[in-house]
Design an enzyme around this catalytic site. Sequence first.
Site, PDB file in Angstrom:
ATOM      1  N   ASP A   1       0.787  -1.330   0.441  1.00  0.00           N
ATOM      2  CA  ASP A   1       0.079  -0.175  -0.055  1.00  0.00           C
ATOM      3  C   ASP A   1       0.768   1.084   0.020  1.00  0.00           C
ATOM      4  O   ASP A   1       0.060   2.641   0.334  1.00  0.00           O
ATOM      5  CB  ASP A   1      -0.331   0.006   1.180  1.00  0.00           C
ATOM      6  CG  ASP A   1      -0.158  -0.688   2.708  1.00  0.00           C
ATOM      7  OD1 ASP A   1       0.670   0.067   2.662  1.00  0.00           O
ATOM      8  OD2 ASP A   1      -0.860  -0.094   3.659  1.00  0.00           O
TER       9      ASP A   1
ATOM     10  N   HIS B   1      20.567  24.938   4.933  1.00  0.00           N
ATOM     11  CA  HIS B   1      20.224  26.804   3.945  1.00  0.00           C
ATOM     12  C   HIS B   1      20.030  27.736   4.375  1.00  0.00           C
ATOM     13  O   HIS B   1      21.004  28.389   4.614  1.00  0.00           O
ATOM     14  CB  HIS B   1      18.518  26.126   3.909  1.00  0.00           C
ATOM     15  CG  HIS B   1      17.987  27.694   3.012  1.00  0.00           C
ATOM     16  ND1 HIS B   1      18.257  27.649   1.204  1.00  0.00           N
ATOM     17  CD2 HIS B   1      17.156  28.476   2.344  1.00  0.00           C
ATOM     18  CE1 HIS B   1      17.909  28.936   0.403  1.00  0.00           C
ATOM     19  NE2 HIS B   1      17.270  29.573   1.215  1.00  0.00           N
TER      20      HIS B   1
ATOM     21  N   LYS C   1      18.409  41.089  -7.573  1.00  0.00           N
ATOM     22  CA  LYS C   1      18.017  40.630  -8.627  1.00  0.00           C
ATOM     23  C   LYS C   1      16.208  39.965  -7.541  1.00  0.00           C
ATOM     24  O   LYS C   1      16.381  40.395  -5.750  1.00  0.00           O
ATOM     25  CB  LYS C   1      17.280  38.864  -8.595  1.00  0.00           C
ATOM     26  CG  LYS C   1      17.997  38.084  -7.410  1.00  0.00           C
ATOM     27  CD  LYS C   1      18.231  36.285  -8.061  1.00  0.00           C
ATOM     28  CE  LYS C   1      17.600  35.377  -6.475  1.00  0.00           C
ATOM     29  NZ  LYS C   1      18.040  35.640  -5.101  1.00  0.00           N
TER      30      LYS C   1
ATOM     31  N   ASP D   1      17.945  24.497  -6.838  1.00  0.00           N
ATOM     32  CA  ASP D   1      16.494  23.587  -7.278  1.00  0.00           C
ATOM     33  C   ASP D   1      15.959  23.939  -8.987  1.00  0.00           C
ATOM     34  O   ASP D   1      16.514  22.845  -9.654  1.00  0.00           O
ATOM     35  CB  ASP D   1      15.891  23.864  -6.562  1.00  0.00           C
ATOM     36  CG  ASP D   1      14.560  23.544  -6.340  1.00  0.00           C
ATOM     37  OD1 ASP D   1      14.328  22.097  -7.044  1.00  0.00           O
ATOM     38  OD2 ASP D   1      13.763  23.249  -5.797  1.00  0.00           O
ATOM     39  N   THR D   2      15.869  24.353  -9.260  1.00  0.00           N
ATOM     40  CA  THR D   2      14.953  24.442 -10.719  1.00  0.00           C
ATOM     41  C   THR D   2      16.101  25.351 -11.619  1.00  0.00           C
ATOM     42  O   THR D   2      15.173  24.515 -12.621  1.00  0.00           O
ATOM     43  CB  THR D   2      14.159  24.871 -11.061  1.00  0.00           C
ATOM     44  OG1 THR D   2      13.992  26.590 -10.208  1.00  0.00           O
ATOM     45  CG2 THR D   2      12.967  24.326  -9.808  1.00  0.00           C
ATOM     46  N   ALA D   3      16.978  25.333 -10.548  1.00  0.00           N
ATOM     47  CA  ALA D   3      17.756  26.502 -12.000  1.00  0.00           C
ATOM     48  C   ALA D   3      17.980  27.220 -12.278  1.00  0.00           C
ATOM     49  O   ALA D   3      18.224  28.202 -13.265  1.00  0.00           O
ATOM     50  CB  ALA D   3      19.106  25.404 -13.108  1.00  0.00           C
ATOM     51  N   GLY D   4      16.559  28.087 -12.197  1.00  0.00           N
ATOM     52  CA  GLY D   4      16.224  29.288 -12.900  1.00  0.00           C
ATOM     53  C   GLY D   4      16.676  30.090 -12.203  1.00  0.00           C
ATOM     54  O   GLY D   4      17.165  31.373 -12.654  1.00  0.00           O
TER      55      GLY D   4
ATOM     56  N   ASP E   1      26.400  28.690  -4.719  1.00  0.00           N
ATOM     57  CA  ASP E   1      25.434  28.614  -4.382  1.00  0.00           C
ATOM     58  C   ASP E   1      25.118  27.409  -3.033  1.00  0.00           C
ATOM     59  O   ASP E   1      26.026  26.482  -2.808  1.00  0.00           O
ATOM     60  CB  ASP E   1      24.335  28.697  -4.628  1.00  0.00           C
ATOM     61  CG  ASP E   1      23.267  29.356  -4.169  1.00  0.00           C
ATOM     62  OD1 ASP E   1      22.912  29.181  -3.633  1.00  0.00           O
ATOM     63  OD2 ASP E   1      21.750  30.070  -5.391  1.00  0.00           O
TER      64      ASP E   1
ATOM     65  N   GLU F   1       3.529   2.348   2.119  1.00  0.00           N
ATOM     66  CA  GLU F   1       4.182   1.909   3.243  1.00  0.00           C
ATOM     67  C   GLU F   1       5.083   2.092   4.060  1.00  0.00           C
ATOM     68  O   GLU F   1       5.326   0.890   3.152  1.00  0.00           O
ATOM     69  CB  GLU F   1       2.991   2.435   4.557  1.00  0.00           C
ATOM     70  CG  GLU F   1       2.090   2.580   5.140  1.00  0.00           C
ATOM     71  CD  GLU F   1       0.837   1.305   5.423  1.00  0.00           C
ATOM     72  OE1 GLU F   1       1.395   0.727   6.833  1.00  0.00           O
ATOM     73  OE2 GLU F   1      -0.312   1.998   6.436  1.00  0.00           O
TER      74      GLU F   1
END
Length: 327
Positions: free
Chosen positions: A46, A139, A208, A238-241, A234, A48
């Site tokens: 299931d 972070h 920015k 993450d999304t590299a934007g 950095d 778990e």
Amino acid sequence: MERDMDTKQNSLMMLFAGNACKKLAGEIASKLGLELSKADVGTFSDGECSVSICDSVRGRDVFVVQSTSEPVNNNLMEMLIMIDALKRASAGRITAVMPYFGYARQDRKAKSRDPITAKLVADLISAAGASRVLTMDLHAAQLQGFFNIPVDHLFGQGVLYDYLKNQTFVKENSKKNDLIVVSPDVGSVARARQFATRINAPIAIVDKRRPQANKSEVMNIIGDTAGKVCLILDDMVDTAGTLCNGAEAIMKLGKAKEVYACCTHGVLSGPAIERIDNSPIKKLFILDTIEQPSHRKSPKIQEISVAKLFADSIKNVHCDLPLSDLY
């Protein structure tokens, strides 16, 4: 005599791995002269999490290596259940070794009725039965205060520096004073300044604004990057934007010669790989705190191992020695 002491100490130490970073855990164990202890970690039909500890841990000093990376919730539950199983099996001390600590960005209420999930996760780890946490590049460093147990906070900068100082683009451009370290935002200036001091380079800042989560708009480049080889530093990608927008701005607005990038945690979610491949970034150097699946590979991405630093840190924790000596 020293070898006998090491053998005795190692006999009391046990290292377990969840499914998030088995490769790194195996490398850490190898550097410690150990084999990974046996545990069956999977799922029931299931969905778990299913955990079974196969070796006796009574009275032992146990280390559980698990990054809470994608799939974040599964990996977090795996770790919590493993800690609970070890606690109930009478382990002497349990250290959660988290090369990457997920949910760390949710560390405050950004707007009304927001959760502070980083604090919740810290409480869950303590409640599960962990005695201490060993992690890298949170972070925000103040997250250590979210825990009611000791936190050993490692820094990835040293590993990055030891690797990058031997790279041609760093050696050659440092001598010509053509290398500059770039902070991708104002919040990372202290980190960039520390790294720049190590490699004897100046810094620049990408100014920015972020209209919404995972989207950023570059406004200006603070510092002289014209004709320079730039190294963006950095804590995570993450999304590299943010990274790719910053790299484009450095090339177009800052008129840089080349752009490289490095970070501790390669989260690389969503369109990150496509963005990096299409960006002006020559090479992205990441630490292997997050195990990358095959679909997240790119010729532009170079992984650097943190196994030695974690192995040395685990040995010092086990022997009750300070970790500051490793820096």
